[in-house]
Design an enzyme around this catalytic site. Sequence first.
Site, PDB file in Angstrom:
ATOM      1  N   CYS A  75       0.827  -1.190   0.000  1.00  0.00           N
ATOM      2  CA  CYS A  75       0.000   0.000   0.000  1.00  0.00           C
ATOM      3  C   CYS A  75       0.866   1.247   0.000  1.00  0.00           C
ATOM      4  O   CYS A  75       2.059   1.198  -0.277  1.00  0.00           O
ATOM      5  CB  CYS A  75      -0.904  -0.002   1.243  1.00  0.00           C
ATOM      6  SG  CYS A  75      -1.888  -1.505   1.441  1.00  0.00           S
ATOM      7  N   ARG A  98      -4.908   1.799  -0.025  1.00  0.00           N
ATOM      8  CA  ARG A  98      -4.939   0.344   0.156  1.00  0.00           C
ATOM      9  C   ARG A  98      -4.954  -0.423  -1.156  1.00  0.00           C
ATOM     10  O   ARG A  98      -5.769  -0.167  -2.041  1.00  0.00           O
ATOM     11  CB  ARG A  98      -6.160  -0.072   0.984  1.00  0.00           C
ATOM     12  CG  ARG A  98      -6.126  -1.573   1.302  1.00  0.00           C
ATOM     13  CD  ARG A  98      -7.335  -2.041   2.076  1.00  0.00           C
ATOM     14  NE  ARG A  98      -7.199  -3.480   2.369  1.00  0.00           N
ATOM     15  CZ  ARG A  98      -8.184  -4.270   2.738  1.00  0.00           C
ATOM     16  NH1 ARG A  98      -9.408  -3.782   2.892  1.00  0.00           N
ATOM     17  NH2 ARG A  98      -7.960  -5.551   2.978  1.00  0.00           N
ATOM     18  N   LEU A  99      -4.024  -1.375  -1.259  1.00  0.00           N
ATOM     19  CA  LEU A  99      -4.071  -2.409  -2.288  1.00  0.00           C
ATOM     20  C   LEU A  99      -4.454  -3.687  -1.562  1.00  0.00           C
ATOM     21  O   LEU A  99      -3.666  -4.249  -0.799  1.00  0.00           O
ATOM     22  CB  LEU A  99      -2.712  -2.557  -2.967  1.00  0.00           C
ATOM     23  CG  LEU A  99      -2.630  -3.574  -4.109  1.00  0.00           C
ATOM     24  CD1 LEU A  99      -3.493  -3.136  -5.290  1.00  0.00           C
ATOM     25  CD2 LEU A  99      -1.193  -3.773  -4.558  1.00  0.00           C
ATOM     26  N   ILE A 159      -4.881  -7.285  -0.537  1.00  0.00           N
ATOM     27  CA  ILE A 159      -4.225  -8.552  -0.832  1.00  0.00           C
ATOM     28  C   ILE A 159      -4.692  -9.640   0.125  1.00  0.00           C
ATOM     29  O   ILE A 159      -4.980 -10.762  -0.271  1.00  0.00           O
ATOM     30  CB  ILE A 159      -2.684  -8.415  -0.728  1.00  0.00           C
ATOM     31  CG1 ILE A 159      -2.170  -7.342  -1.689  1.00  0.00           C
ATOM     32  CG2 ILE A 159      -2.006  -9.762  -0.983  1.00  0.00           C
ATOM     33  CD1 ILE A 159      -2.321  -7.659  -3.145  1.00  0.00           C
ATOM     34  N   ASN A 191       2.256  -0.472   5.348  1.00  0.00           N
ATOM     35  CA  ASN A 191       2.547  -0.822   3.964  1.00  0.00           C
ATOM     36  C   ASN A 191       3.378  -2.093   3.955  1.00  0.00           C
ATOM     37  O   ASN A 191       4.467  -2.118   4.540  1.00  0.00           O
ATOM     38  CB  ASN A 191       3.322   0.324   3.289  1.00  0.00           C
ATOM     39  CG  ASN A 191       3.863  -0.051   1.919  1.00  0.00           C
ATOM     40  OD1 ASN A 191       3.319  -0.904   1.240  1.00  0.00           O
ATOM     41  ND2 ASN A 191       4.948   0.597   1.533  1.00  0.00           N
ATOM     42  N   GLY A 192       2.886  -3.154   3.304  1.00  0.00           N
ATOM     43  CA  GLY A 192       3.669  -4.373   3.218  1.00  0.00           C
ATOM     44  C   GLY A 192       2.869  -5.617   3.545  1.00  0.00           C
ATOM     45  O   GLY A 192       1.635  -5.633   3.437  1.00  0.00           O
ATOM     46  N   GLU A 193       3.581  -6.648   3.941  1.00  0.00           N
ATOM     47  CA  GLU A 193       2.959  -7.914   4.323  1.00  0.00           C
ATOM     48  C   GLU A 193       3.722  -8.515   5.501  1.00  0.00           C
ATOM     49  O   GLU A 193       4.955  -8.510   5.512  1.00  0.00           O
ATOM     50  CB  GLU A 193       3.005  -8.935   3.174  1.00  0.00           C
ATOM     51  CG  GLU A 193       2.316  -8.503   1.891  1.00  0.00           C
ATOM     52  CD  GLU A 193       0.801  -8.485   1.993  1.00  0.00           C
ATOM     53  OE1 GLU A 193       0.262  -8.967   3.013  1.00  0.00           O
ATOM     54  OE2 GLU A 193       0.157  -7.997   1.041  1.00  0.00           O
ATOM     55  N   GLY A 215      13.175 -13.546  -8.012  1.00  0.00           N
ATOM     56  CA  GLY A 215      14.319 -14.189  -7.373  1.00  0.00           C
ATOM     57  C   GLY A 215      15.380 -13.254  -6.843  1.00  0.00           C
ATOM     58  O   GLY A 215      16.543 -13.638  -6.753  1.00  0.00           O
TER      59      GLY A 215
END
Length: 566
Positions: free
Chosen positions: A2, A46-47, A49, A72-74, A363
Amino acid sequence: MCGIAGVIGSKASEEIISKMLAVQNHRGPDYTGSYCENNMSLGHNRLSIIDLTSNANQPFISNNKRYVLVFNGEIYNYLELKKDLEKEYQFKTTSDTEVLLAAYIKWGKDCLHKLNGMFSFAIWDVFEEKLFAARDRFGVKPFYYSNQDNTFYFASEIKTLFNAGIEKNYEERVWSNYLVYGSYGQPNETFWKGIEQLPAGHYLEFNNEEIILNKWYCFEKEVQKQVIHTSIEKLKEEYEALLIDSVKLRFRADVPVGFNLSGGVDSSTLLAYVNNLFGKENIEAFTFYCNDKNYDELPWVEEMVCKVNNPLTKVLLDVNKIENLVSEMSYCQDEPYGGIPTIAYGELFKNARSKGIKVLLDGQGMDEQWAGYDYYLKSNAVEIQGVKKSPLRPNVLTEEFKQYATKVNYPKPFKDHLLNLQYRDLFYTKIPRALRFNDRLSMKYSTELREPFLDYRLVELAFAQSKHFKIKGDLQKYVLRDLVKNKLSDSISYAPKRPLQTPQREWLRTEMKEFVNERIHYLMNSTIGAWFDKKTLLNEWELYRKEELDSSFHIWQWLNVSLLIN
């Protein structure tokens, strides 16, 4: 994934936070929210997920109304953390956002050590009127801030701060270092005066107009805790177990997940493990090509896809569209970025988003932990791969401007030369700039990028191992290649690293020469024209057009700078 923003102090208002959120709306177009009270405004793009319901919208307020979070993040291990917290906190969502806030309420700043994820977040304590903000271990997610006129501002992008009223002034020392040494700045720096970034692995506290910074992640100490293996089989066993867990964690999403694929061993390794764990029916791979056999990795990509049978989308980077894309990406990045390969990479995210894929894996991070760059084989500390001579041209700068430059002496916390090079690349050069480029271009297209190889457990374990497990003769990333030799073909698992991915050198000299020429003349007559010795600059440009040089980086630098001063 986000965008976050905040203003604390006399300039805070609903109007300013709305302006800030508008300019970074691409980071989270699914919902825009704000929280404002006396001299404090927080905002969030907000995105969606995880937990796609409106219950997980932000700013997120704790059950007791004391804390307000923008994140913001996961947090990839949120389900495991939730089990430890649900006896003490009554959850109303299935989001990792609420788990993060509950973790902070229980453990305070010590919660950071329990998080496995990519994050930057800020928590406002309503009772004590103070702010706590933190950034993940490697700085995957950004946090920019400025403190002026009795007001503290923060945001996910630099342009957001400009939209809040922060003046756009050049930090001459950082620009000079970029043009003289190729540096993109120190962990706390940006190219713009008065705007800093919270370094990776640090937290910030703001209270009574005072900023206090602290380092919470000490990589050097964590590496010392690792077991130094003598058996390659035991090392592969431990590393593979962590790799499998890392991939599993990064597949947690309530939206479709895709994959960026090059022809190298790293992304091919990741795809092989993804398929083993989750099957390949719904995992689409994306790769770019330029219709130039000297640069395209399509033969290796197609060989890998033929082996695993994933659906593959091939995205053509058309030279006729590059000029517009270069300008768009400069606006997106806010600071100098790496070159046409970055633009090509961005096209993958654009294509994936058009297909409804919100999350992509890649990767990134394997070369730094297993010593994959060619200069790791040499005694020098040069950062550029694939060139015989310096890619820089400081001779085009005036002596006055060059005096701003100060060559950085990077920390060397280890006794081993190779470890110090790897450390530099992890925290000062390669990884910080790659993460910055990739965050901006993925969010430009409202997509989330996840890097399973940057799980801190993998990095710490691989980094700590002896050199002979990383480099065997001229073969780099030895343990990784040995681990995947039965999963990939020999042409992929033992292929050398290919540093060049696009015909940037040729395009700048041929199809793009009029565009470059126009930008160089614009640069010379701009507000920063005094930085350059114009005669020498034109001579170097003429020389580049006539001779076959092994690097176009200096030309790219001038083009980059000219677009950022608009």
